[in-house]
Design a protein around this motif. Structure first.
Motif, PDB file in Angstrom:
ATOM      1  N   ALA A  13      -5.159  -2.674  -4.513  1.00  0.00           N
ATOM      2  CA  ALA A  13      -4.562  -1.459  -5.069  1.00  0.00           C
ATOM      3  C   ALA A  13      -5.035  -0.263  -4.249  1.00  0.00           C
ATOM      4  N   ILE A  14      -4.230   0.779  -4.239  1.00  0.00           N
ATOM      5  CA  ILE A  14      -4.588   2.019  -3.559  1.00  0.00           C
ATOM      6  C   ILE A  14      -4.530   3.148  -4.580  1.00  0.00           C
ATOM      7  N   LEU A  15      -5.607   3.917  -4.692  1.00  0.00           N
ATOM      8  CA  LEU A  15      -5.566   5.104  -5.549  1.00  0.00           C
ATOM      9  C   LEU A  15      -4.669   6.120  -4.854  1.00  0.00           C
ATOM     10  N   PHE A  16      -3.534   6.419  -5.486  1.00  0.00           N
ATOM     11  CA  PHE A  16      -2.407   7.022  -4.787  1.00  0.00           C
ATOM     12  C   PHE A  16      -2.027   8.375  -5.376  1.00  0.00           C
ATOM     13  N   SER A  17      -2.504   9.439  -4.723  1.00  0.00           N
ATOM     14  CA  SER A  17      -2.134  10.797  -5.134  1.00  0.00           C
ATOM     15  C   SER A  17      -0.854  11.257  -4.456  1.00  0.00           C
ATOM     16  N   GLY A  18      -0.446  10.523  -3.420  1.00  0.00           N
ATOM     17  CA  GLY A  18       0.719  10.917  -2.646  1.00  0.00           C
ATOM     18  C   GLY A  18       0.379  11.728  -1.415  1.00  0.00           C
ATOM     19  N   GLY A  19      -0.907  12.019  -1.207  1.00  0.00           N
ATOM     20  CA  GLY A  19      -1.329  12.805  -0.057  1.00  0.00           C
ATOM     21  C   GLY A  19      -1.365  11.994   1.227  1.00  0.00           C
ATOM     22  N   ILE A  20      -1.741  12.647   2.304  1.00  0.00           N
ATOM     23  CA  ILE A  20      -1.696  12.019   3.622  1.00  0.00           C
ATOM     24  C   ILE A  20      -2.707  10.878   3.745  1.00  0.00           C
ATOM     25  N   ASP A  21      -3.898  11.020   3.142  1.00  0.00           N
ATOM     26  CA  ASP A  21      -4.941  10.001   3.290  1.00  0.00           C
ATOM     27  C   ASP A  21      -4.492   8.658   2.715  1.00  0.00           C
ATOM     28  N   CYS A  22      -4.116   8.669   1.433  1.00  0.00           N
ATOM     29  CA  CYS A  22      -3.755   7.416   0.771  1.00  0.00           C
ATOM     30  C   CYS A  22      -2.440   6.860   1.302  1.00  0.00           C
ATOM     31  N   SER A  23      -1.552   7.723   1.764  1.00  0.00           N
ATOM     32  CA  SER A  23      -0.281   7.244   2.306  1.00  0.00           C
ATOM     33  C   SER A  23      -0.490   6.515   3.631  1.00  0.00           C
ATOM     34  N   ILE A  24      -1.409   7.012   4.448  1.00  0.00           N
ATOM     35  CA  ILE A  24      -1.765   6.306   5.683  1.00  0.00           C
ATOM     36  C   ILE A  24      -2.348   4.938   5.350  1.00  0.00           C
ATOM     37  N   LEU A  25      -3.210   4.879   4.336  1.00  0.00           N
ATOM     38  CA  LEU A  25      -3.784   3.598   3.932  1.00  0.00           C
ATOM     39  C   LEU A  25      -2.700   2.637   3.458  1.00  0.00           C
ATOM     40  N   ALA A  26      -1.684   3.165   2.788  1.00  0.00           N
ATOM     41  CA  ALA A  26      -0.580   2.319   2.330  1.00  0.00           C
ATOM     42  C   ALA A  26       0.194   1.741   3.510  1.00  0.00           C
ATOM     43  N   VAL A  27       0.479   2.569   4.506  1.00  0.00           N
ATOM     44  CA  VAL A  27       1.211   2.103   5.688  1.00  0.00           C
ATOM     45  C   VAL A  27       0.439   0.999   6.408  1.00  0.00           C
ATOM     46  N   LEU A  28      -0.855   1.212   6.607  1.00  0.00           N
ATOM     47  CA  LEU A  28      -1.652   0.232   7.345  1.00  0.00           C
ATOM     48  C   LEU A  28      -1.919  -1.021   6.515  1.00  0.00           C
ATOM     49  N   SER A  29      -2.068  -0.862   5.214  1.00  0.00           N
ATOM     50  CA  SER A  29      -2.243  -2.033   4.351  1.00  0.00           C
ATOM     51  C   SER A  29      -1.000  -2.913   4.396  1.00  0.00           C
ATOM     52  N   ASN A  30       0.151  -2.284   4.413  1.00  0.00           N
ATOM     53  CA  ASN A  30       1.407  -3.031   4.499  1.00  0.00           C
ATOM     54  C   ASN A  30       1.439  -3.923   5.738  1.00  0.00           C
ATOM     55  N   LYS A  31       0.808  -3.458   6.789  1.00  0.00           N
ATOM     56  CA  LYS A  31       0.810  -4.199   8.055  1.00  0.00           C
ATOM     57  C   LYS A  31      -0.040  -5.463   7.981  1.00  0.00           C
ATOM     58  N   TYR A  32      -1.092  -5.443   7.160  1.00  0.00           N
ATOM     59  CA  TYR A  32      -2.059  -6.541   7.196  1.00  0.00           C
ATOM     60  C   TYR A  32      -2.129  -7.374   5.912  1.00  0.00           C
ATOM     61  N   ILE A  33      -1.436  -6.968   4.875  1.00  0.00           N
ATOM     62  CA  ILE A  33      -1.378  -7.774   3.653  1.00  0.00           C
ATOM     63  C   ILE A  33      -0.175  -8.703   3.736  1.00  0.00           C
ATOM     64  N   LYS A  34      -0.326  -9.914   3.246  1.00  0.00           N
ATOM     65  CA  LYS A  34       0.755 -10.900   3.303  1.00  0.00           C
ATOM     66  C   LYS A  34       2.057 -10.318   2.765  1.00  0.00           C
ATOM     67  N   ASP A  35       3.161 -10.685   3.400  1.00  0.00           N
ATOM     68  CA  ASP A  35       4.457 -10.097   3.059  1.00  0.00           C
ATOM     69  C   ASP A  35       4.857 -10.331   1.606  1.00  0.00           C
ATOM     70  N   ASP A  36       4.458 -11.473   1.042  1.00  0.00           N
ATOM     71  CA  ASP A  36       4.888 -11.782  -0.323  1.00  0.00           C
ATOM     72  C   ASP A  36       3.909 -11.287  -1.386  1.00  0.00           C
ATOM     73  N   ASP A  37       2.862 -10.581  -0.977  1.00  0.00           N
ATOM     74  CA  ASP A  37       1.918  -9.999  -1.937  1.00  0.00           C
ATOM     75  C   ASP A  37       2.322  -8.559  -2.254  1.00  0.00           C
ATOM     76  N   PRO A  38       2.436  -8.209  -3.523  1.00  0.00           N
ATOM     77  CA  PRO A  38       2.685  -6.801  -3.864  1.00  0.00           C
ATOM     78  C   PRO A  38       1.453  -5.951  -3.553  1.00  0.00           C
ATOM     79  N   ILE A  39       1.657  -4.651  -3.460  1.00  0.00           N
ATOM     80  CA  ILE A  39       0.562  -3.688  -3.324  1.00  0.00           C
ATOM     81  C   ILE A  39       0.696  -2.684  -4.460  1.00  0.00           C
TER      82      ILE A  39
END
Length: 322
Positions: free
Chosen positions: A53-79
């Motif tokens: 999970a990502i603590l998500f305020s919508g700001g630049i920090d957490c959004s960058i983490l979301a983009v990079l997490s998407n790259k390395y978490i299995k495609d069929d796993d939700p985030i």
């Protein structure tokens, strides 16, 4: 403006080095996780639930983490993207939960869905009433925040506790996050000049440009030297209480060493307006990886963005609850 700056070859080289370090940090923090979520850990069967999970305020920090997490978490796993909002102190509002962080999170979530439509993003809205807040604070959360005791610790600690618990609404239904790892953007403001006090240190100092930058450097150094005492210990206790592991990719050792080798003028520019000059280097990186709108969002501290804080209180005052 960001497009023009990104034509600079020296800057592009530095952004590439930074990207390699941050990607490695995120990769290590999302790949080395249990293969089962909280709900499936007992029977250890096939698990296609969110483990991160990502603590998500919508700001630049957490959004960058979301983009990079998407790259390395299995495609069929939700985030799980978890956004927390507190009941406003003022009454008579049509929608009590449309706090600043909720509005920015919705916009950022929409941008992430456009960038990565194949990912199952669980956008979770955590809504906390004042009654629920003070009940949990007085009975339980205050013991986790101890030995810290300020209004600031109270508000941030509570925001992290309710967010990391992950109990909210997703797609119109009640939802409880099954993630065992929680990613946070801790350290980004301290490293890249994201706080108002950084802008004030530069803008209010009466001196030459060099002296202003030196004053800013001292403020950044002070913030970094105390992050373990002011933030990390408290936040780790808070998140662990919900049975989850806190991971902060921005404070990885090699990444920190690299970023802190920069001069303040390479990290931020307070001659530019809010939402541009603060954390400028990080905003440029976000813009470069596709976060075109999010890169211009103004920074808000979680206690104000989630509306847990009472602006009449001084953040450094002793909390009456702690």
């Amino acid at each position: 403006m960001f497009e023009l700056l990104l034509e600079n070859k020296v800057l592009l080289d530095e952004l590439q080095r930074f990207s390699l370090l941050l990607e490695e940090s995120v990769k290590n923090r999302v790949r080395y996780t249990p293969q089962w979520c909280i709900n499936c850990s007992s029977h250890k069967g096939i698990c296609n639930h969110a483990k991160v999970a990502i603590l998500f305020s919508g700001g630049i920090d957490c959004s960058i983490l979301a983009v990079l997490s998407n790259k390395y978490i299995k495609d069929d796993d939700p985030i799980d993207l978890i956004n927390v909002a507190f009941e406003r102190l003022s009454s008579g509002l049509e929608n009590n939960w449309d706090v600043p962080d909720r509005l920015s999170a919705k916009n950022s979530f929409a941008e992430l869905k456009k960038l990565y439509p194949q990912r199952n993003w669980n956008y979770v809205e955590v809504n906390v009433s004042r009654q629920e807040l003070y009940c949990n604070l007085q009975k339980h959360i205050k013991h986790l925040i101890f030995p810290l005791n300020t209004v600031l610790d109270e508000t941030i600690g509570c925001a992290f506790w309710f967010a990391s618990r992950g109990k909210g609404i997703c797609l119109g239904k009640e939802y409880l996050s099954s993630a065992r790892v929680v990613l946070v953007g801790s350290g980004a403001d301290e490293l890249f000049g994201g706080y108002t006090r950084h802008r004030n240190a530069f803008s209010r100092f009466k001196g030459t440009e060099t002296e202003k930058l030196e004053t800013l450097r001292e403020e950044l150094d002070k913030d970094w030297s105390r992050i373990w005492a002011r933030n990390l210990g408290r936040d780790d206790r808070i998140v662990a209480d919900n049975g989850k592991t806190l991971r902060a990719p921005f404070i990885e050792e090699h990444l920190v060493h690299y970023v802190r080798s920069f001069s303040p003028s390479q990290l931020c520019c307070f001659l530019l307006k809010e939402g541009v000059g603060d954390k400028l280097f990080l905003r440029l990186y976000g813009f470069q990886i596709g976060l075109k709108n999010i890169a211009y969002m103004k920074k808000r501290a979680i206690q104000f963005g989630s509306k847990i804080a009472n602006k009449k209180q001084n953040a450094t005052d002793r909390s009456i609850y702690l």
